[in-house]
Design a protein around this motif. Structure first.
Motif, short mmCIF file in Angstrom:
data_model
loop_
_atom_site.label_atom_id
_atom_site.label_comp_id
_atom_site.label_asym_id
_atom_site.label_seq_id
_atom_site.Cartn_x
_atom_site.Cartn_y
_atom_site.Cartn_z
N ARG A 1 -30.98 32.17 68.40
CA ARG A 1 -30.36 32.94 67.32
C ARG A 1 -28.88 32.58 67.17
NH1 ARG A 1 -28.02 38.06 66.78
NH2 ARG A 1 -28.40 38.61 68.95
N TYR A 2 -28.17 32.40 68.29
CA TYR A 2 -26.74 32.09 68.21
C TYR A 2 -26.51 30.79 67.46
CZ TYR A 2 -25.33 35.82 71.41
OH TYR A 2 -25.07 37.04 71.98
N LYS A 3 -27.43 29.85 67.71
CA LYS A 3 -27.28 28.56 67.03
C LYS A 3 -27.58 28.71 65.54
CE LYS A 3 -29.33 26.42 70.77
NZ LYS A 3 -30.10 25.35 71.39
N ALA A 4 -28.65 29.43 65.24
CA ALA A 4 -29.07 29.58 63.84
C ALA A 4 -28.17 30.52 63.06
CB ALA A 4 -30.52 30.08 63.80
N GLU A 5 -27.91 31.68 63.64
CA GLU A 5 -27.21 32.71 62.89
C GLU A 5 -25.70 32.49 62.87
OE1 GLU A 5 -28.67 36.62 63.89
OE2 GLU A 5 -26.73 37.50 63.43
N TYR A 6 -25.14 32.05 64.01
CA TYR A 6 -23.69 31.91 64.09
C TYR A 6 -23.23 30.46 64.02
CZ TYR A 6 -24.05 36.68 65.97
OH TYR A 6 -24.31 38.00 66.15
#
Lengths: 493, 476
Positions: free
Chosen positions: B306-311
Motif C-alpha cells: 500500500r505504501y508503494k501504491a498509495e504514497y
C-alpha cells in the motif's frame, strides 16, 4: 421432644414464627456438643463464639424482616475442606494445621447470605481420602449409633454431627461417595448433586473432576431446601453449570406413580451384606406398591468403576496436593537442609499414610510410559461408564442401589486393608465418574443396631426425580427411628 | 577441519501477551508493581481457588496463529505440567500439551541466502511463573507473584533454521507480526519475548539430525547470535575429537560468552502432564474465528504494497518505515496531517533513525507527536527555516516534543531572506578575505565555501546558504 428437636426447615419456621430464637437453637446444639464431643469428635474446629455473635445478628435481622429464607438462624456445620474466611481450615491434615483462608467458599457464602449460623468445621478423612474418617490427623470420629463403629467417610464428621444433633444440617463433599456413604452409615439423608451444580470455588480440591459439595440433613425436605440455597452458577468456577431448575423444594411431592426404577443386578449380587440387601429391596417394594414401575436390569462395567475412579482421583490429587510444600502457608518442617529437603520433610511429616499412598499412586499413573496404560485407559473407562448410565436412563427415571456393601465397620477394621476399603466404594464411585446426582435415605437398621441407607441415582440434572422419590419413600417409611443417642441426656456416647 | 557441518536450529519462543489482566484471574499484568501487589488467591495458588480463562488470551493466540498461517484447533484444551519450584505457586503450570490452540504454520524469512519458510510446529497458551529474588544479605529467597499468571504463548518452530542469520530473521519476523497485531510489545530485554534455542550439528548431507542441546537465558538478538556460533563450534569440537554431544539444557552467560549445562536428559523431569480438570475445553466456533480473522489489522506485507501504491514511496523507504509497527503508525499519522509522504519518510529514515541510534532507542520508544513533525516539515518546505535550523528544531521535537512553530518564533530562527542586507554583509566579507577571493578567481572553486561559512556566521545561521552561494558567485 422439645421445640428444638426438629429438622432444619422446621426450626427455620419456628424461628420465623417467634416460637424459638436462633441463639436458643445454637445453645441447644452447643450443649449437646459439650456432652458428646469428647466421645464423638465430630468437629475439628468449634467456632462457638463467632457462632453466638452470628446467631444474635441473624435473630435481629429475622425480627426486622430483612432475612426470611428457610434456613435463617439455623445452626450448620461445615466440612473442614471448605474455606471459611478467618476460620481455620485444615482438611483434617497436619499440613494445614495453621491455615486460615482469606476467602470463603462460594457454598459457605451462599449459606451465610441465607442467615445460616456456622458452628464450626467438621472432621473428615485427611483431604477427603478415606471411607471412615479415620485418616484424620486430628483423631477419629465415632458413629453416634454405636461408638465402636466408624461414621463412614470422608464426610464422617458432618454425618455424625447431623445424626447426633450437633448441628441441624451440614455440608459435605462427595468425590467417590463421601456424602452418601457416611449419610448411610449414620442414618441421615445425604445428597450429591450433578457435577457443576454447586460451585467448587473455595473447596480444597481432592479430585477436581469428581468433587461436588452437597448437603447432609435429617430428611429429604431439608436436603432440597439446602441444595436450593447452595446451587448457583458461579463464574469463578469454570465447571459450574447454568441451571434454571434449582427450585428443588418444588419436587417435594409424595407421588411416584409411573416412576420407572431400575434395579441393577450387579448392585445386589455377591459381596452385598444380606441385611442391607433385604432392607433396600423391601424399601423398593414399598415404592412399587405406591405406583413406581420397578425392573431389574444389567448395568455393565460395574467392576471397572473402582480402578477407573482410583486412577483418576489419585492422578488429580497428586497434582492438586502439590501446592502443599511449606513455602506459602501451612506446616513447614524444621531442620531442613535446602529447598528440596524442605519439600521432602514438610510433605513427609505433613501428610498421613493414606494421602501419601494416593499421591504416589497418582504420580505413578501419570508418569511417562504409564500414562496411556493407566490414566488414559481410566478416562476411556469413565466415558464408557457414562454411556452405560445413559443407556440405563433411557429406560429408567432412576436407579436404586446400596451406598455401601455393609453397614458401618468397627473402628480400626478398614485401614488395615486399604484394598478392601477401596472396594467398599463400588456403589458410589461410578456416580462421580459419570457426574450424576445421588441421594441416600435411611431405610432400616441392621441386627447390630446400625442404620442402612438406600441410594437413588438419577441422570444428570434430574435431582427433582430423586427428591420426589426419596420424599415419597420417607412418607411411606414414616419417622425413622433416629439415632439412639440423640437428644438423650449424655447420649449413648 | 576436514569435514563440513550443517547447523540445525529450532526455536521455542515465549511471548508475553499484552492483555490488561492475567490469564486465569483478574489481576493486573502491569510490569514493575511493588512485589505481590498484583496478586489474588488464584495467582498465588491458594487452596480452593480456581482458574477462569481470559478470553482475550485466546483471541491473541488465534490472531498470532492466523498471521503465521497456522491451523486453529477449534476444540482445544489446557493441561497441567507438574513440577516443584517456589516461583510456581501451585507446583503445576497450566499449559497446553495434547491439543494446542495453533498447529502447522510457518513464516517466510529472507536472508542474504534468499527466502525460505520456517515451519511453526505449534503455538500454545500458558501461564507465566512468579519471580524469585535471592537476598544474599539475609541468605534467603523471596517470591514475587506479580508475574505469576501473566499470559504467554509459546511458539515452537520446526528445526528449519540453519544459521544465526536465519534465526534472527525468523525472530524479527515473529516480532514484527506480533507487534503489528498488538498482541505483545516483544521486548527481549524486559523478557516479554524470550527465545530458547535448540541446536544440533550434522555432517553436510546427513539425513539424521545430530543430538541437540537447548540454550536458555538469551536476552538479546546479539546474545542469540553469539550463543549459536559458540554452541555450533562447541558441538563440532566435540564431534571432531571423537566425543558425543550430550542432550542437555544449557545456560548462556553473555558476559563470559560461554554456556554451561543446567540439566541433562537423564535428570530431565517427568512433568506428568494431564488434562486440566478445573477448566472446560475451549471451543472456538467458526463465527468467532471469522470475527477474529476480520479484525486482523493490516500486516507488513500489505502495508508495504500500500505504501508503494498509495504514497508512491520507493521500495527502500517502504521497507524501512514498515519494519516496525510503531514507525509505520507514526508515518501514517504524520502523512495524514501534512500530506507529504516522501518528506515524512525522509525525516523518519534519516534524522529519526540517527537520533534513535544515538539515544539507543527502539521505534516503540518514540513519543513525539506526528503533528509536530508535520509542522516542522511545513516550516522547512515553506522556506521559513533553512535545513540546518530544521535539523536543530527536529532534535528538540524528538527529545522534548516541542511545538516547532512556537519554538522557531521564540528563538528567532526564521530564514533571513533580505537580499539588500545580505549584499552589504557579503561585500564586507569579500573585502576582509582577499586571499580566498583571489583563490576563487584563480580557479579554486572550493574557496567559495569558506566565504559562505563566514556569511552564515555573520548572519548567525539564519541566512539561506543557497542564496548566499548564488549571490557570491554573481559578485565575484
Amino acid at each position: 421432644m422439645t421445640e428444638l428437636d426438629c429438622t432444619a426447615v422446621e426450626l427455620g419456621k419456628k424461628i420465623k414464627a417467634g416460637r424459638v430464637t436462633a441463639p436458643e437453637a445454637l445453645e441447644a446444639v452447643l450443649a449437646r456438643m459439650d456432652r458428646q464431643e469428647e466421645t464423638l469428635h465430630c468437629y475439628v474446629t468449634d467456632d462457638r463464639e463467632n457462632a453466638r455473635k452470628k446467631a444474635e445478628t441473624v435473630q435481629a435481622q429475622i425480627e426486622a424482616g430483612t432475612l426470611s429464607g428457610p434456613l435463617a438462624g439455623v445452626p450448620v456445620a461445615i466440612k473442614d475442606n471448605m474455606n471459611t474466611a478467618g476460620l481455620l481450615t485444615t482438611c483434617a491434615s497436619r499440613i494445614l494445621n495453621n491455615f486460615v483462608p482469606t476467602f470463603s467458599s462460594e457454598a459457605v457464602k451462599r449459606l451465610e447470605a441465607a442467615g445460616a449460623v456456622i458452628i464450626g468445621k467438621t472432621n473428615m478423612d485427611e483431604f477427603a481420602m478415606g471411607s471412615t474418617t479415620e485418616t484424620s490427623y486430628y483423631g477419629v470420629t465415632r458413629n453416634p449409633w454405636h461408638t465402636d463403629h466408624v461414621p463412614g467417610g470422608s464426610s464422617g464428621g458432618s454425618a455424625a454431627a447431623v445424626a447426633a444433633g450437633e448441628c441441624y444440617y451440614a455440608l459435605g463433599s462427595d468425590t467417590g461417595g463421601s456424602i452418601r456413604q457416611p449419610a448411610s452409615f449414620c442414618g441421615v439423608v445425604g445428597m450429591k448433586p450433578t457435577y457443576g451444580t454447586v460451585s467448587r470455588y473455595g473447596l480444597i480440591a481432592y479430585g477436581s473432576s469428581l468433587d461436588q459439595i452437597g448437603p447432609l440433613a435429617q430428611d429429604v425436605t431439608d436436603c432440597a431446601a439446602i441444595l436450593e440455597v447452595i446451587s448457583t452458577h458461579d463464574p469463578k468456577d469454570s465447571t459450574s453449570v447454568k441451571r434454571d431448575d434449582t427450585d428443588f423444594t418444588s419436587a417435594l411431592k409424595a407421588d411416584v406413580k409411573g416412576m420407572r426404577i431400575g434395579i441393577p443386578r450387579d448392585y445386589f449380587g455377591e459381596g452385598l451384606d444380606g441385611e442391607v440387601k433385604d432392607s433396600i429391596l423391601s424399601a423398593v417394594r414399598q415404592l412399587e406398591e405406591a405406583g413406581a414401575v420397578v425392573e431389574e436390569f444389567d448395568l455393565s462395567l460395574v467392576k471397572y468403576a473402582i480402578p477407573a475412579y482410583y486412577v483418576i482421583a489419585c492422578a488429580e490429587a497428586s497434582s492438586n496436593l502439590a501446592r502443599f510444600e511449606g513455602v506459602k502457608y501451612g506446616y513447614r518442617a524444621e531442620g531442613f537442609d535446602g529447598l528440596h529437603d524442605m519439600y521432602k520433610m514438610t510433605r513427609s511429616e505433613g501428610f498421613g499414610p493414606e494421602v501419601k499412598r494416593r499421591i504416589m499412586l497418582g504420580s505413578f499413573v501419570l508418569s511417562s510410559g504409564y500414562y496411556d496404560a493407566y490414566y488414559l485407559k481410566a478416562l476411556r473407562t469413565k466415558a464408557l461408564i457414562k454411556q452405560a448410565f445413559d443407556k440405563a436412563f433411557a429406560k429408567y427415571d432412576l436407579i436404586v442401589g446400596p451406598a455401601s456393601p455393609t453397614t458401618a465397620p468397627r473402628l480400626g477394621e478398614s485401614l488395615a486393608d486399604p484394598i478392601q476399603m477401596y472396594l467398599g466404594d463400588i456403589y458410589t464411585v461410578s456416580v462421580n465418574l459419570a457426574g450424576l446426582p445421588g441421594i441416600t435415605v435411611p431405610c432400616g437398621v441392621d441386627s447390630k443396631g446400625l442404620p442402612i441407607g438406600m441410594q437413588l441415582i438419577g441422570d444428570c440434572f434430574q435431582e427433582k426425580k430423586l427428591i420426589r422419590t426419596a420424599y415419597t419413600y420417607e412418607t411411606l417409611r414414616g419417622a425413622f427411628a433416629g439415632c439412639p443417642g440423640k437428644g438423650k441426656e449424655g447420649g449413648q456416647a | 577441519m576436514s569435514r563440513q557441518y550443517e547447523t540445525v536450529i529450532g526455536l521455542e519462543v515465549h511471548v508475553e501477551l499484552a492483555t490488561k489482566t492475567k490469564i486465569f484471574c483478574g489481576c493486573s499484568t502491569a510490569f514493575g508493581g511493588a512485589p505481590n501487589t498484583h496478586t489474588c488467591p488464584v495467582c498465588t495458588g491458594m487452596p480452593g481457588s480456581l482458574p477462569v480463562l481470559n478470553k482475550k488470551v485466546v483471541e491473541y493466540a488465534i490472531a498470532v496463529g492466523l498471521a503465521t498461517n497456522c491451523t486453529i484447533t477449534q476444540y482445544c484444551k489446557f493441561d497441567r505440567k507438574n513440577y516443584f519450584y517456589p516461583d510456581n505457586p501451585q507446583n503445576y503450570q497450566i499449559s497446553q500439551l495434547y491439543l494446542p490452540i495453533c498447529r502447522n504454520g510457518g513464516v517466510e524469512i529472507e536472508t542474504e541466502n534468499g527466502k525460505k519458510i520456517v515451519g511453526i510446529h505449534e503455538i500454545h497458551m500458558e501461564e507465566d511463573a512468579g519471580k524469585l529474588i535471592h537476598d544474599d544479605w539475609e541468605d534467603c529467597s523471596l517470591v514475587d507473584f506479580n508475574r505469576s499468571g501473566v499470559p504467554l504463548i509459546e511458539i515452537v518452530s520446526e528445526p528449519d533454521m540453519r544459521s544465526a542469520d536465519e534465526v534472527i530473521a525468523y525472530l524479527e519476523k515473529l516480532r514484527m507480526i506480533i507487534q503489528y497485531l498488538g498482541a505483545s510489545d516483544c521486548k527481549l530485554q524486559e523478557g516479554s519475548m524470550r527465545a530458547d534455542v535448540n541446536l544440533s550439528v550434522r555432517e553436510m548431507g546427513a539425513e539424521q539430525f545430530g543430538t541437540r542441546t537447548e540454550m536458555k537465558n538469551l536476552n538479546s538478538f546479539k546474545a542469540i547470535a553469539r550463543a549459536i556460533e559458540n554452541e555450533r563450534a562447541r558441538q563440532i569440537d566435540l564431534l571432531e575429537s571423537g566425543e558425543k554431544v550430550i542432550q542437555e539444557t544449557r545456560r548462556w552467560d553473555d558476559n563470559k560468552e560461554y554456556s554451561y549445562p543446567m540439566r541433562s536428559k537423564e535428570d530431565a523431569q517427568d512433568y506428568r502432564y494431564f488434562p486440566e480438570p478445573d477448566l472446560v475445553p475451549v471451543v472456538i466456533s467458526d463465527e468467532w474465528l471469522e470475527e477474529i480473522r476480520s479484525r486482523q489489522p493490516e500486516l507488513r506485507t500489505e502495508k508495504l504494497a500500500r505504501y508503494k501504491a498509495e504514497y508512491g514511496l520507493p521500495d527502500y523507504d517502504a521497507e524501512i518505515i514498515t519494519s516496525s509497527k510503531a514507525m509505520a503508525d507514526l508515518f501514517e499519522e504524520t502523512v495524514d496531517i501534512c500530506q507529504k509522504p516522501k518528506k515524512v519518510s525522509n525525516w523518519l529514515m534519516v534524522e529519526t533513525m540517527r537520533l534513535m541510534k544515538e539515544h539507543a532507542m527502539e521505534p516503540e520508544d518514540l513519543d513525539f507527536s506526528p503533528a509536530h513533525l508535520a509542522s516542522l516539515i511545513d516550516l522547512a518546505d515553506a522556506g521559513t527555516i533553512n535545513s540546518t535550523v530544521a535539523k536543530e528544531v527536529f532534535e528538540k521535537v524528538f527529545l522534548e516534543d516541542i511545538d516547532p512553530a512556537a519554538y522557531v518564533e521564540e528563538h528567532d530562527l526564521k530564514n533571513d531572506n533580505d537580499a539588500e542586507g545580505l549584499k552589504a554583509i557579503l561585500e564586507e566579507i569579500i573585502d576582509a578575505n582577499p586571499q580566498s577571493v583571489a583563490d576563487y578567481r584563480n580557479g579554486k572553486k572550493k574557496a567559495i565555501g569558506f566565504l559562505v561559512g563566514q556569511a552564515m556566521k555573520a548572519t548567525k545561521g539564519k541566512a539561506n546558504p543557497g542564496m548566499i552561494n548564488r549571490m557570491l558567485q554573481e559578485m565575484l
